[in-house]
Design a protein around this motif. Structure first.
Motif, PDB file in Angstrom:
ATOM      1  N   THR A   1      14.541  70.651  18.495  1.00  0.00           N
ATOM      2  CA  THR A   1      15.157  69.658  19.371  1.00  0.00           C
ATOM      3  C   THR A   1      16.566  69.347  18.892  1.00  0.00           C
ATOM      4  O   THR A   1      16.798  69.164  17.695  1.00  0.00           O
ATOM      5  CB  THR A   1      14.310  68.369  19.387  1.00  0.00           C
ATOM      6  OG1 THR A   1      12.997  68.706  19.822  1.00  0.00           O
ATOM      7  CG2 THR A   1      14.913  67.320  20.299  1.00  0.00           C
TER       8      THR A   1
ATOM      9  N   VAL B   1      15.989  82.264  28.909  1.00  0.00           N
ATOM     10  CA  VAL B   1      15.239  81.097  28.417  1.00  0.00           C
ATOM     11  C   VAL B   1      13.762  81.249  28.756  1.00  0.00           C
ATOM     12  O   VAL B   1      13.396  81.438  29.916  1.00  0.00           O
ATOM     13  CB  VAL B   1      15.799  79.782  29.010  1.00  0.00           C
ATOM     14  CG1 VAL B   1      15.005  78.586  28.490  1.00  0.00           C
ATOM     15  CG2 VAL B   1      17.275  79.636  28.682  1.00  0.00           C
TER      16      VAL B   1
ATOM     17  N   ASN C   1      11.195  78.912  27.187  1.00  0.00           N
ATOM     18  CA  ASN C   1      10.662  77.538  27.209  1.00  0.00           C
ATOM     19  C   ASN C   1      11.756  76.579  26.782  1.00  0.00           C
ATOM     20  O   ASN C   1      12.571  76.910  25.925  1.00  0.00           O
ATOM     21  CB  ASN C   1       9.489  77.390  26.225  1.00  0.00           C
ATOM     22  CG  ASN C   1       8.295  78.205  26.622  1.00  0.00           C
ATOM     23  OD1 ASN C   1       7.791  78.062  27.728  1.00  0.00           O
ATOM     24  ND2 ASN C   1       7.848  79.072  25.738  1.00  0.00           N
ATOM     25  N   GLY C   2      11.725  75.382  27.336  1.00  0.00           N
ATOM     26  CA  GLY C   2      12.689  74.368  26.947  1.00  0.00           C
ATOM     27  C   GLY C   2      13.983  74.500  27.734  1.00  0.00           C
ATOM     28  O   GLY C   2      14.064  75.217  28.733  1.00  0.00           O
ATOM     29  N   ARG C   3      15.004  73.778  27.259  1.00  0.00           N
ATOM     30  CA  ARG C   3      16.316  73.793  27.904  1.00  0.00           C
ATOM     31  C   ARG C   3      17.343  74.232  26.877  1.00  0.00           C
ATOM     32  O   ARG C   3      17.429  73.656  25.796  1.00  0.00           O
ATOM     33  CB  ARG C   3      16.641  72.399  28.438  1.00  0.00           C
ATOM     34  CG  ARG C   3      15.606  71.918  29.463  1.00  0.00           C
ATOM     35  CD  ARG C   3      15.870  70.508  29.933  1.00  0.00           C
ATOM     36  NE  ARG C   3      16.996  70.560  30.852  1.00  0.00           N
ATOM     37  CZ  ARG C   3      17.890  69.587  30.994  1.00  0.00           C
ATOM     38  NH1 ARG C   3      17.792  68.489  30.273  1.00  0.00           N
ATOM     39  NH2 ARG C   3      18.868  69.685  31.859  1.00  0.00           N
ATOM     40  N   LEU C   4      18.124  75.247  27.220  1.00  0.00           N
ATOM     41  CA  LEU C   4      19.130  75.819  26.313  1.00  0.00           C
ATOM     42  C   LEU C   4      20.518  75.348  26.719  1.00  0.00           C
ATOM     43  O   LEU C   4      20.942  75.551  27.857  1.00  0.00           O
ATOM     44  CB  LEU C   4      19.072  77.349  26.356  1.00  0.00           C
ATOM     45  CG  LEU C   4      20.104  78.088  25.505  1.00  0.00           C
ATOM     46  CD1 LEU C   4      19.841  77.843  24.015  1.00  0.00           C
ATOM     47  CD2 LEU C   4      20.084  79.576  25.817  1.00  0.00           C
TER      48      LEU C   4
ATOM     49  N   GLU D   1      17.622  76.487  32.206  1.00  0.00           N
ATOM     50  CA  GLU D   1      16.209  76.135  32.290  1.00  0.00           C
ATOM     51  C   GLU D   1      15.359  77.395  32.098  1.00  0.00           C
ATOM     52  O   GLU D   1      15.860  78.512  32.194  1.00  0.00           O
ATOM     53  CB  GLU D   1      15.912  75.535  33.673  1.00  0.00           C
ATOM     54  CG  GLU D   1      16.738  74.306  34.024  1.00  0.00           C
ATOM     55  CD  GLU D   1      16.270  73.047  33.335  1.00  0.00           C
ATOM     56  OE1 GLU D   1      15.103  72.994  32.895  1.00  0.00           O
ATOM     57  OE2 GLU D   1      17.074  72.105  33.235  1.00  0.00           O
ATOM     58  N   PRO D   2      14.030  77.242  31.877  1.00  0.00           N
ATOM     59  CA  PRO D   2      13.158  78.415  31.756  1.00  0.00           C
ATOM     60  C   PRO D   2      13.312  79.343  32.972  1.00  0.00           C
ATOM     61  O   PRO D   2      13.375  78.891  34.109  1.00  0.00           O
ATOM     62  CB  PRO D   2      11.751  77.814  31.698  1.00  0.00           C
ATOM     63  CG  PRO D   2      11.961  76.459  31.102  1.00  0.00           C
ATOM     64  CD  PRO D   2      13.289  75.995  31.680  1.00  0.00           C
TER      65      PRO D   2
ATOM     66  N   ALA E   1      19.699  73.532  21.406  1.00  0.00           N
ATOM     67  CA  ALA E   1      18.646  72.871  22.192  1.00  0.00           C
ATOM     68  C   ALA E   1      19.159  71.513  22.629  1.00  0.00           C
ATOM     69  O   ALA E   1      20.077  70.954  22.033  1.00  0.00           O
ATOM     70  CB  ALA E   1      17.375  72.726  21.366  1.00  0.00           C
TER      71      ALA E   1
ATOM     72  N   VAL F   1      13.686  74.741  22.153  1.00  0.00           N
ATOM     73  CA  VAL F   1      13.915  75.789  23.147  1.00  0.00           C
ATOM     74  C   VAL F   1      13.630  77.152  22.519  1.00  0.00           C
ATOM     75  O   VAL F   1      13.857  77.358  21.333  1.00  0.00           O
ATOM     76  CB  VAL F   1      15.358  75.743  23.706  1.00  0.00           C
ATOM     77  CG1 VAL F   1      16.398  76.038  22.641  1.00  0.00           C
ATOM     78  CG2 VAL F   1      15.529  76.691  24.882  1.00  0.00           C
ATOM     79  N   GLU F   2      13.072  78.036  23.331  1.00  0.00           N
ATOM     80  CA  GLU F   2      12.829  79.416  22.933  1.00  0.00           C
ATOM     81  C   GLU F   2      13.550  80.306  23.929  1.00  0.00           C
ATOM     82  O   GLU F   2      13.435  80.115  25.139  1.00  0.00           O
ATOM     83  CB  GLU F   2      11.341  79.752  22.968  1.00  0.00           C
ATOM     84  CG  GLU F   2      10.514  78.945  22.005  1.00  0.00           C
ATOM     85  CD  GLU F   2       9.034  79.299  22.092  1.00  0.00           C
ATOM     86  OE1 GLU F   2       8.705  80.481  22.249  1.00  0.00           O
ATOM     87  OE2 GLU F   2       8.228  78.365  22.010  1.00  0.00           O
ATOM     88  N   PHE F   3      14.313  81.287  23.402  1.00  0.00           N
ATOM     89  CA  PHE F   3      14.990  82.204  24.307  1.00  0.00           C
ATOM     90  C   PHE F   3      15.084  83.590  23.678  1.00  0.00           C
ATOM     91  O   PHE F   3      15.028  83.742  22.461  1.00  0.00           O
ATOM     92  CB  PHE F   3      16.364  81.681  24.733  1.00  0.00           C
ATOM     93  CG  PHE F   3      17.395  81.601  23.634  1.00  0.00           C
ATOM     94  CD1 PHE F   3      18.354  82.597  23.476  1.00  0.00           C
ATOM     95  CD2 PHE F   3      17.439  80.506  22.794  1.00  0.00           C
ATOM     96  CE1 PHE F   3      19.320  82.509  22.488  1.00  0.00           C
ATOM     97  CE2 PHE F   3      18.398  80.412  21.795  1.00  0.00           C
ATOM     98  CZ  PHE F   3      19.343  81.422  21.641  1.00  0.00           C
TER      99      PHE F   3
END
Length: 193
Positions: free
Chosen positions: A113, A133, A135-138, A150-151, A167, A173-175
């Motif tokens: 985060t 992306v 998961n999460g917001r990058l 966004e994902p 993040a 976030v995962e990308f």
């Protein structure tokens, strides 16, 4: 052999706690995602209970890792298939997905985060980058643009443009990222018809 298995299983609890803390999620959130009770998760992390396969499978899925990585099993077979995560001092985890000298490199990034007011440290280098992306917001700062992806959203750019990834305060976030001088060749482009 039993001693090795015992040592491996005893080390799983602290590893589970580190993974959860890196992702900045609570035991309650993890319990909801995995279907494992909060008290069981707490006992697993404290080393008061040894994990079963039925517990490790949903945990591996929740953390986006393999069972081997979750229990830190010794490497076997082709090292290109069993690449180890690279933790960083700032809480990021980088998972190399390929090893190809001089070619396009694929990575999965997991960022903890962030802060929405974080001052980006823009970098430049030779090559081309593509990010997708999961998961999460990058947050992507690209030159004068400050974007939030966004994902399911992707960005591609020449890495000579000053850039920074982070993040947001909404969570980790995962990308996925493809990096390389020839990165633009990994994309199918359509011309005008």
């Amino acid at each position: 052999m039993k001693e090795t298995v015992d040592r491996t299983l005893d080390a799983v609890g602290p590893r589970l706690r580190r993974l959860r803390q890196r992702r900045d999620i609570t035991l309650s959130d993890l319990a909801e995602e995995t279907g494992i009770s909060t008290s069981t998760l707490s006992r697993l992390e404290a080393g008061l209970r040894r994990p079963t396969l039925e517990q490790l499978l949903p945990l591996a899925r929740a953390y986006g890792t393999t069972l081997d990585e979750l229990v830190d099993a010794p490497p076997t077979g082709d090292p290109r298939v069993n690449l180890r995560p690279i933790p960083t001092n700032d809480g990021r985890t980088i998972l190399p997905l390929s090893r190809r000298a001089g070619g396009i490199q694929a990575y999965k990034f997991i960022l903890p985060t962030g802060r929405d007011d974080a001052e980006p440290d823009l970098r430049t280098h030779e090559g081309y980058d593509w990010a997708f992306v999961l998961n999460g917001r990058l947050r992507l700062v690209l030159g004068e643009h400050d974007l939030v992806l966004e994902p399911g959203e992707a960005a591609e750019f020449d890495t000579r443009t000053p850039h920074w990834f982070g993040a947001t305060s909404s969570g980790p976030v995962e990308f996925l990222s493809l990096v390389g001088k020839q990165g633009e060749r990994a994309h199918v482009r359509t011309g005008p018809t």
